[in-house]
Design an enzyme around this catalytic site. Sequence first.
Site, PDB file in Angstrom:
ATOM      1  CB  SER A 190     -36.549 -13.674  38.792  1.00 38.99           C
ATOM      2  OG  SER A 190     -35.546 -13.161  37.942  1.00 38.99           O
ATOM      3  CE1 TYR A 248     -35.009  -9.121  42.263  1.00 34.76           C
ATOM      4  CE2 TYR A 248     -34.245 -10.745  40.669  1.00 34.76           C
ATOM      5  CZ  TYR A 248     -35.237  -9.914  41.153  1.00 34.76           C
ATOM      6  OH  TYR A 248     -36.460  -9.884  40.520  1.00 34.76           O
TER       7      TYR A 248
END
Length: 239
Positions: free
Chosen positions: A126, A140
């Site tokens: 990501s 996250y």
Amino acid sequence: MQITGAKALVTGANRGLGKAFVEALVARGAHTVYATGRRPELIDTPGVIPLHLDITDAASIDAAASRVGELDILINNAGISTHSPLLGDNLDNVRREFDTHFWGTLNVTRAFAPRLAGGAILNVISALSWYVYGPGSNGYAAAKAAEWSLTNGVRIELAGQQTQVTALALAIADTDMMAAYDIPKLPPADIVAMALDGLEAGKLEVIGDPVTANVKAALAGDPATFYADVQAALFGQTA
């Protein structure tokens, strides 16, 4: 790495990027595609083999590895987002993030790595592997940063058996995880096409969108400037 004729496995394959991956692998002529998830009955992509796999459960990983046998391509796509801060009242969801993105990815990789000599692994990381934009992204982001480091480490450890290890980094795709954000989003099929093109070309990293490219470029600068810009964009104030 050639996809045509390959035997591939995708985690988290019932929706979003995972579903787009299995559809693209079938379209590109993969010989066998295992589409895995915690609820394989929800997997409805024609031409794939649905398979139960909970990447946070060791017994489930062992069972899937036993069922699959030889493998050419492993795509570690399964993920969650709990919107958890690091300094909140409870760390359970932060642990879930790490159990999924770090330990889950690592344990699946360990299970299949010995049979991937000459093959390839693609890990979906990501833009948040490299920055955070607010408290709700912190759990996250920390787990994805660990997954990025894991990807680089596994690449080195598997070099001797000529296993290609590729990272797909992206920020904004039109998936369930991003459904609450009213912003332009890239179709999963477009990102997956870019990722598989990169995999076949032997690339070690695929940058999935302009946001991710900008974030990565900013890492070379002063973090005070970068995070001041992030804070201003989020809260209308400077550091």
